[in-house]
Design a protein around this motif. Structure first.
Motif, mmCIF file in Angstrom:
data_model
loop_
_atom_site.group_PDB
_atom_site.id
_atom_site.type_symbol
_atom_site.label_atom_id
_atom_site.label_comp_id
_atom_site.label_asym_id
_atom_site.label_seq_id
_atom_site.Cartn_x
_atom_site.Cartn_y
_atom_site.Cartn_z
ATOM 1 N N ASN A 31 0.791 -1.248 0.060
ATOM 2 C CA ASN A 31 0.108 0.015 -0.073
ATOM 3 C C ASN A 31 0.893 1.491 -0.089
ATOM 4 O OD1 ASN A 31 -2.428 -1.476 -0.024
ATOM 5 N ND2 ASN A 31 -2.692 -1.305 2.069
ATOM 6 N N CYS A 32 2.099 1.032 0.577
ATOM 7 C CA CYS A 32 2.949 2.344 0.720
ATOM 8 C C CYS A 32 3.347 2.290 -0.846
ATOM 9 C CB CYS A 32 4.040 1.925 1.769
ATOM 10 S SG CYS A 32 5.410 3.255 1.879
ATOM 11 N N ALA A 33 3.775 1.397 -1.557
ATOM 12 C CA ALA A 33 4.136 1.310 -2.872
ATOM 13 C C ALA A 33 3.211 2.404 -3.674
ATOM 14 C CB ALA A 33 4.516 0.347 -3.393
ATOM 15 N N LEU A 60 -2.339 15.389 1.689
ATOM 16 C CA LEU A 60 -2.059 13.864 1.205
ATOM 17 C C LEU A 60 -2.552 12.779 2.385
ATOM 18 C CD1 LEU A 60 -0.517 12.394 -0.900
ATOM 19 C CD2 LEU A 60 1.402 12.189 0.583
ATOM 20 N N THR A 61 -2.620 13.279 3.545
ATOM 21 C CA THR A 61 -3.356 12.535 4.590
ATOM 22 C C THR A 61 -4.892 12.316 4.282
ATOM 23 O OG1 THR A 61 -1.825 13.375 6.424
ATOM 24 C CG2 THR A 61 -3.613 12.285 6.896
ATOM 25 N N GLU A 62 -5.527 13.228 3.844
ATOM 26 C CA GLU A 62 -6.869 13.315 3.673
ATOM 27 C C GLU A 62 -7.151 12.276 2.249
ATOM 28 O OE1 GLU A 62 -10.787 16.194 2.924
ATOM 29 O OE2 GLU A 62 -8.765 16.969 3.222
ATOM 30 N N TYR A 63 -6.312 12.621 1.231
ATOM 31 C CA TYR A 63 -6.310 11.806 0.021
ATOM 32 C C TYR A 63 -6.278 10.508 0.323
ATOM 33 C CZ TYR A 63 -4.558 10.007 -4.437
ATOM 34 O OH TYR A 63 -4.584 9.074 -5.528
ATOM 35 N N TYR A 64 -4.975 10.001 0.991
ATOM 36 C CA TYR A 64 -4.643 8.846 1.380
ATOM 37 C C TYR A 64 -5.864 8.043 1.895
ATOM 38 C CZ TYR A 64 -2.238 4.380 2.646
ATOM 39 O OH TYR A 64 -1.896 3.126 2.671
ATOM 40 N N ALA A 65 -6.500 8.588 2.924
ATOM 41 C CA ALA A 65 -7.630 8.091 3.926
ATOM 42 C C ALA A 65 -8.774 7.557 2.995
ATOM 43 C CB ALA A 65 -7.907 8.957 5.049
ATOM 44 N N ASN A 66 -9.107 8.758 2.210
ATOM 45 C CA ASN A 66 -10.322 8.766 1.163
ATOM 46 C C ASN A 66 -9.865 7.619 0.157
ATOM 47 O OD1 ASN A 66 -11.376 10.964 2.557
ATOM 48 N ND2 ASN A 66 -10.976 12.370 1.084
ATOM 49 N N SER A 67 -8.858 7.352 -0.276
ATOM 50 C CA SER A 67 -8.603 6.471 -1.280
ATOM 51 C C SER A 67 -8.453 4.913 -0.667
ATOM 52 C CB SER A 67 -7.213 6.719 -1.869
ATOM 53 O OG SER A 67 -7.260 8.186 -2.454
ATOM 54 N N MET A 68 -8.032 4.985 0.516
ATOM 55 C CA MET A 68 -7.886 3.431 0.881
ATOM 56 C C MET A 68 -9.318 3.012 1.654
ATOM 57 S SD MET A 68 -4.918 2.171 0.507
ATOM 58 C CE MET A 68 -5.240 0.831 1.797
ATOM 59 N N MET A 69 -10.308 4.027 2.354
ATOM 60 C CA MET A 69 -11.378 3.544 3.153
ATOM 61 C C MET A 69 -12.425 3.445 2.110
ATOM 62 S SD MET A 69 -10.177 3.017 5.823
ATOM 63 C CE MET A 69 -11.607 2.597 6.931
ATOM 64 N N PRO A 82 3.847 10.307 7.788
ATOM 65 C CA PRO A 82 2.854 10.684 8.884
ATOM 66 C C PRO A 82 1.366 10.644 7.923
ATOM 67 C CG PRO A 82 4.352 12.472 9.202
ATOM 68 C CD PRO A 82 4.882 11.814 8.020
ATOM 69 N N ALA A 83 1.332 10.961 6.557
ATOM 70 C CA ALA A 83 -0.046 10.639 5.970
ATOM 71 C C ALA A 83 -0.407 9.167 5.773
ATOM 72 C CB ALA A 83 0.306 11.043 4.572
ATOM 73 N N MET A 84 0.623 8.342 6.014
ATOM 74 C CA MET A 84 0.423 6.754 6.041
ATOM 75 C C MET A 84 -0.066 6.617 7.566
ATOM 76 S SD MET A 84 2.291 4.827 3.219
ATOM 77 C CE MET A 84 0.852 3.303 3.476
ATOM 78 N N CYS A 85 0.807 7.093 8.557
ATOM 79 C CA CYS A 85 0.573 6.505 9.872
ATOM 80 C C CYS A 85 -0.810 6.923 10.630
ATOM 81 C CB CYS A 85 1.598 7.450 10.532
ATOM 82 S SG CYS A 85 3.389 6.810 10.399
ATOM 83 N N ARG A 86 -1.375 8.127 9.913
ATOM 84 C CA ARG A 86 -2.664 8.441 10.325
ATOM 85 C C ARG A 86 -3.833 7.643 9.915
ATOM 86 N NH1 ARG A 86 -6.164 9.552 12.339
ATOM 87 N NH2 ARG A 86 -7.225 11.529 13.352
ATOM 88 N N LEU A 87 -3.452 6.612 9.057
ATOM 89 C CA LEU A 87 -4.525 5.599 8.804
ATOM 90 C C LEU A 87 -4.791 4.584 9.749
ATOM 91 C CD1 LEU A 87 -6.405 5.124 6.200
ATOM 92 C CD2 LEU A 87 -4.934 3.322 5.765
ATOM 93 N N ASP A 88 -3.919 4.425 10.738
ATOM 94 C CA ASP A 88 -4.038 3.547 11.945
ATOM 95 C C ASP A 88 -5.273 4.049 12.740
ATOM 96 O OD1 ASP A 88 -1.590 2.113 11.266
ATOM 97 O OD2 ASP A 88 -0.378 3.568 12.335
ATOM 98 N N TYR A 89 -5.421 5.365 12.790
ATOM 99 C CA TYR A 89 -6.459 5.828 13.767
ATOM 100 C C TYR A 89 -7.879 5.461 12.927
ATOM 101 C CZ TYR A 89 -3.243 8.625 16.429
ATOM 102 O OH TYR A 89 -2.132 9.015 17.312
ATOM 103 N N THR A 90 -7.870 5.824 11.772
ATOM 104 C CA THR A 90 -8.958 5.707 10.853
ATOM 105 C C THR A 90 -9.465 4.254 10.806
ATOM 106 O OG1 THR A 90 -8.454 7.476 9.462
ATOM 107 C CG2 THR A 90 -10.023 6.201 8.560
ATOM 108 N N MET A 91 -8.380 3.184 10.839
ATOM 109 C CA MET A 91 -8.707 1.885 10.510
ATOM 110 C C MET A 91 -9.336 1.293 12.043
ATOM 111 S SD MET A 91 -5.724 0.327 7.943
ATOM 112 C CE MET A 91 -6.573 -1.381 8.052
ATOM 113 N N SER A 92 -8.900 1.650 12.917
ATOM 114 C CA SER A 92 -9.031 1.297 14.494
ATOM 115 C C SER A 92 -10.664 1.855 14.554
ATOM 116 C CB SER A 92 -8.208 1.935 15.380
ATOM 117 O OG SER A 92 -8.715 1.415 16.573
ATOM 118 N N GLU A 93 -10.833 2.968 14.390
ATOM 119 C CA GLU A 93 -12.255 3.599 14.301
ATOM 120 C C GLU A 93 -13.315 2.654 13.373
ATOM 121 O OE1 GLU A 93 -15.316 6.028 15.460
ATOM 122 O OE2 GLU A 93 -13.447 6.042 16.090
ATOM 123 N N ALA A 94 -12.611 2.431 12.242
ATOM 124 C CA ALA A 94 -13.525 1.635 11.495
ATOM 125 C C ALA A 94 -13.835 0.214 11.941
ATOM 126 C CB ALA A 94 -13.187 1.627 9.997
#
Length: 212
Positions: free
Chosen positions: A66-68, A86-95, A171-183
């Motif tokens: 996913n990083c690649a 980029l943090t918002e973009y990554y979260a929106n694209s992954m979730m 950090p844009a990737m690290c922030r997804l840890d919070y999002t996935m835990s919430e989900a």
């Protein structure tokens, strides 16, 4: 690492959402977004080809893939983005809907005996000792039984993004840890340190949610 398999599957699952969110999050027109996506796919395959194959018991291959994927898109954007967007973009694209389903299913296994056993096995594996694109993790259950911390002293995302000149975007990737835990609906994510910010390790704390 071979493209056929998980890397190809991740592109099939998320490539379109990464392309579409170039328009919604960065304001690109559809033709430009398609061009970026086309170039990103080629770059993605190139990146994957430089990464050693992961050991079968290594649970972190998906994280690196996913990083690649994210890096391939960033490297082909018309302008270098700021980390906030980029943090918002990554979260929106992954979730995507399938990803949210995956998080909910994972949440059902959180804190179970199988979950704990898997973490202990990962701790013992120390895959990053042999593959710099993987992770080393230590497992710390909370004394009060409220959850546990997974503490990372080596991070494949840091390795790859540093090599690609994108280390400031970790950090844009690290922030997804919070999002996935919430989900997941099962845990609240807590963190004090990250390697990318100069911390001694990355701490990923999961506290059990009280059931309604």
């Amino acid at each position: 690492m071979k493209y056929i398999g998980m890397p190809m599957g991740m592109w099939a699952l998320f490539g379109k959402s990464f392309e579409q969110n170039l328009c919604t999050d960065f304001g690109l027109d559809s033709e430009t977004a398609k061009m970026v996506s086309k170039r990103a796919k080629l770059r993605y395959k190139e990146i994957i080809a430089t990464v050693p194959e992961f050991e079968k018991k290594d649970r972190f291959k998906m994280n690196l893939v996913n990083c690649a994927l994210l890096c391939a898109f960033v490297l082909n954007m018309p302008e270098r983005p700021d980390v906030g967007r980029l943090t918002e973009y990554y979260a929106n694209s992954m979730m995507t809907a399938p990803m949210k389903w995956f998080c909910r299913q994972s949440g059902k296994n959180k804190f179970t005996d199988n979950d704990i056993a898997s973490l202990k096995a990962t701790e013992k594996l120390r895959a990053a000792d042999r593959n710099p694109y993987s992770w080393n993790m230590e497992f710390y259950p909370y004394d009060d039984g409220s959850g546990y911390e997974a503490r990372f002293t080596a991070c494949g995302i840091c390795t790859l993004m540093r090599e690609l000149g994108l280390y400031d975007f970790v950090p844009a990737m690290c922030r997804l840890d919070y999002t996935m835990s919430e989900a997941s609906g099962a845990s609240d994510f807590v963190r004090e340190y990250t390697l990318a910010s100069g911390g001694p390790y990355c701490d990923c704390g999961y506290k059990k949610r009280e059931k309604d």
